[in-house]
Design a protein around this motif. Sequence first.
Motif, PDB file in Angstrom:
ATOM      1  N   LYS A  37      -1.808  -4.600  -2.968  1.00 19.79           N
ATOM      2  CA  LYS A  37      -3.019  -4.876  -2.200  1.00 19.79           C
ATOM      3  C   LYS A  37      -2.799  -6.131  -1.353  1.00 19.79           C
ATOM      4  O   LYS A  37      -2.213  -7.111  -1.810  1.00 19.79           O
ATOM      5  CB  LYS A  37      -4.204  -5.103  -3.147  1.00 19.79           C
ATOM      6  CG  LYS A  37      -5.537  -5.371  -2.454  1.00 19.79           C
ATOM      7  CD  LYS A  37      -6.645  -5.547  -3.496  1.00 19.79           C
ATOM      8  CE  LYS A  37      -7.971  -5.928  -2.856  1.00 19.79           C
ATOM      9  NZ  LYS A  37      -8.519  -4.852  -2.030  1.00 19.79           N
ATOM     10  N   PHE A  79      -5.465  -1.808   0.123  1.00 22.06           N
ATOM     11  CA  PHE A  79      -4.271  -1.268  -0.516  1.00 22.06           C
ATOM     12  C   PHE A  79      -3.369  -0.671   0.561  1.00 22.06           C
ATOM     13  O   PHE A  79      -3.843   0.050   1.452  1.00 22.06           O
ATOM     14  CB  PHE A  79      -4.635  -0.186  -1.526  1.00 22.06           C
ATOM     15  CG  PHE A  79      -5.244  -0.708  -2.789  1.00 22.06           C
ATOM     16  CD1 PHE A  79      -4.439  -1.253  -3.783  1.00 22.06           C
ATOM     17  CD2 PHE A  79      -6.613  -0.674  -2.980  1.00 22.06           C
ATOM     18  CE1 PHE A  79      -4.996  -1.741  -4.961  1.00 22.06           C
ATOM     19  CE2 PHE A  79      -7.179  -1.163  -4.151  1.00 22.06           C
ATOM     20  CZ  PHE A  79      -6.377  -1.701  -5.144  1.00 22.06           C
ATOM     21  N   SER A  92      -1.354   1.740   0.323  1.00 20.06           N
ATOM     22  CA  SER A  92      -1.408   3.200   0.245  1.00 20.06           C
ATOM     23  C   SER A  92      -2.611   3.773   0.978  1.00 20.06           C
ATOM     24  O   SER A  92      -2.570   4.914   1.455  1.00 20.06           O
ATOM     25  CB  SER A  92      -1.440   3.652  -1.223  1.00 20.06           C
ATOM     26  OG  SER A  92      -2.536   3.064  -1.901  1.00 20.06           O
ATOM     27  N   ASP A  93      -3.690   3.010   1.096  1.00 19.60           N
ATOM     28  CA  ASP A  93      -4.869   3.463   1.838  1.00 19.60           C
ATOM     29  C   ASP A  93      -4.740   3.161   3.332  1.00 19.60           C
ATOM     30  O   ASP A  93      -5.279   3.889   4.171  1.00 19.60           O
ATOM     31  CB  ASP A  93      -6.133   2.794   1.291  1.00 19.60           C
ATOM     32  CG  ASP A  93      -6.505   3.314  -0.084  1.00 19.60           C
ATOM     33  OD1 ASP A  93      -6.092   4.430  -0.429  1.00 19.60           O
ATOM     34  OD2 ASP A  93      -7.202   2.598  -0.819  1.00 19.60           O
ATOM     35  N   TRP A 132       5.407   8.186  -7.612  1.00 21.61           N
ATOM     36  CA  TRP A 132       4.694   6.968  -7.986  1.00 21.61           C
ATOM     37  C   TRP A 132       4.982   5.888  -6.954  1.00 21.61           C
ATOM     38  O   TRP A 132       6.122   5.748  -6.478  1.00 21.61           O
ATOM     39  CB  TRP A 132       5.167   6.485  -9.357  1.00 21.61           C
ATOM     40  CG  TRP A 132       4.552   5.169  -9.748  1.00 21.61           C
ATOM     41  CD1 TRP A 132       3.385   4.979 -10.422  1.00 21.61           C
ATOM     42  CD2 TRP A 132       5.085   3.865  -9.479  1.00 21.61           C
ATOM     43  NE1 TRP A 132       3.143   3.631 -10.579  1.00 21.61           N
ATOM     44  CE2 TRP A 132       4.168   2.921 -10.011  1.00 21.61           C
ATOM     45  CE3 TRP A 132       6.222   3.394  -8.827  1.00 21.61           C
ATOM     46  CZ2 TRP A 132       4.370   1.552  -9.919  1.00 21.61           C
ATOM     47  CZ3 TRP A 132       6.433   2.027  -8.720  1.00 21.61           C
ATOM     48  CH2 TRP A 132       5.511   1.125  -9.268  1.00 21.61           C
ATOM     49  N   LYS A 133       3.948   5.130  -6.577  1.00 24.86           N
ATOM     50  CA  LYS A 133       4.097   4.013  -5.646  1.00 24.86           C
ATOM     51  C   LYS A 133       3.396   2.788  -6.231  1.00 24.86           C
ATOM     52  O   LYS A 133       2.364   2.918  -6.899  1.00 24.86           O
ATOM     53  CB  LYS A 133       3.490   4.338  -4.279  1.00 24.86           C
ATOM     54  CG  LYS A 133       4.126   5.527  -3.584  1.00 24.86           C
ATOM     55  CD  LYS A 133       3.564   5.729  -2.193  1.00 24.86           C
ATOM     56  CE  LYS A 133       2.055   5.963  -2.206  1.00 24.86           C
ATOM     57  NZ  LYS A 133       1.677   7.148  -2.980  1.00 24.86           N
ATOM     58  N   ASP A 189       0.927  -0.258  -6.560  1.00 24.54           N
ATOM     59  CA  ASP A 189      -0.424  -0.429  -6.002  1.00 24.54           C
ATOM     60  C   ASP A 189      -0.573  -1.834  -5.406  1.00 24.54           C
ATOM     61  O   ASP A 189      -1.334  -2.658  -5.884  1.00 24.54           O
ATOM     62  CB  ASP A 189      -1.485  -0.169  -7.070  1.00 24.54           C
ATOM     63  CG  ASP A 189      -1.337  -1.090  -8.267  1.00 24.54           C
ATOM     64  OD1 ASP A 189      -0.257  -1.694  -8.433  1.00 24.54           O
ATOM     65  OD2 ASP A 189      -2.311  -1.232  -9.031  1.00 24.54           O
ATOM     66  N   SER A 216       0.048  -7.205  -6.859  1.00 24.12           N
ATOM     67  CA  SER A 216      -0.093  -5.976  -7.632  1.00 24.12           C
ATOM     68  C   SER A 216      -1.506  -5.953  -8.201  1.00 24.12           C
ATOM     69  O   SER A 216      -1.977  -6.950  -8.747  1.00 24.12           O
ATOM     70  CB  SER A 216       0.939  -5.931  -8.756  1.00 24.12           C
ATOM     71  OG  SER A 216       0.674  -4.856  -9.625  1.00 24.12           O
ATOM     72  N   TRP A 217      -2.184  -4.808  -8.085  1.00 31.44           N
ATOM     73  CA  TRP A 217      -3.594  -4.747  -8.450  1.00 31.44           C
ATOM     74  C   TRP A 217      -3.823  -4.437  -9.926  1.00 31.44           C
ATOM     75  O   TRP A 217      -4.608  -5.100 -10.595  1.00 31.44           O
ATOM     76  CB  TRP A 217      -4.308  -3.711  -7.590  1.00 31.44           C
ATOM     77  CG  TRP A 217      -5.783  -3.641  -7.844  1.00 31.44           C
ATOM     78  CD1 TRP A 217      -6.462  -2.637  -8.470  1.00 31.44           C
ATOM     79  CD2 TRP A 217      -6.757  -4.623  -7.499  1.00 31.44           C
ATOM     80  NE1 TRP A 217      -7.800  -2.921  -8.524  1.00 31.44           N
ATOM     81  CE2 TRP A 217      -8.019  -4.145  -7.928  1.00 31.44           C
ATOM     82  CE3 TRP A 217      -6.704  -5.857  -6.851  1.00 31.44           C
ATOM     83  CZ2 TRP A 217      -9.193  -4.850  -7.751  1.00 31.44           C
ATOM     84  CZ3 TRP A 217      -7.877  -6.565  -6.668  1.00 31.44           C
ATOM     85  CH2 TRP A 217      -9.104  -6.059  -7.121  1.00 31.44           C
ATOM     86  N   SER A 218      -3.137  -3.442 -10.452  1.00 28.61           N
ATOM     87  CA  SER A 218      -3.430  -3.012 -11.821  1.00 28.61           C
ATOM     88  C   SER A 218      -2.275  -3.176 -12.795  1.00 28.61           C
ATOM     89  O   SER A 218      -2.474  -3.061 -14.006  1.00 28.61           O
ATOM     90  CB  SER A 218      -3.888  -1.550 -11.828  1.00 28.61           C
ATOM     91  OG  SER A 218      -2.853  -0.705 -11.370  1.00 28.61           O
TER      92      SER A 218
END
Length: 206
Positions: A71, A82, A84-85, A66-67, A69, A132-134
Amino acid sequence: AIPMKDKPVLVEVDFRVRYIHDLDEDSRILLLRTTIRIDWQDYRLQWKPEDYAGVEDIRVKPMRVWKPDIKIHTYVGDNTGFISDLAPNVIVRISHNGVVTWVPDVMLILICDVDTTFYPYDTQHCEIVLNSWSYSIKYLHLKWPHNSTFTSPLKSTDWESQGIVYNRKAHVYTDAEESFSMLVADMTMSRRISFTTLRSEEHTTE
């Protein structure tokens, strides 16, 4: 799933600018080469080194853990913004105490308010915002490291950074009645006069 027990997961973000590639005054686009170190604890990934031949840490592919999210809120490139992207294949280190360390090296394309009133003696202030996005603040908190208050100056061909000030005020933004953790850093850059003068002289002699 997020590794949360009885309190929000604390995610420490150490944001470092390695090089200023460009600041386009017309488009207000800032290009930065950055290294972003992200640390958090996952209680599910703990072990006793003595039970595993003294192994104290391991490296795994990023999709196996888990990382957060995170952004880059001020990112305006073709990607999602993000982390991660922007760095999908960066290996993650896991220590035996459950501390997870993720250190992506990424090129950021950011929007920056530009004021050229005093050109070529101008100084620009660019705000870098991460959030943090979500996961709301009920689940996740972002923080700067305790020792990160101001980064040392760095130079590029056109610009010289006076450093980055990490705003330590607890920032949150609200969306759909939920509040999300946010980090804000202020980067100050001054134009390198010698380079500007040289380019002006070259144009004059053409």
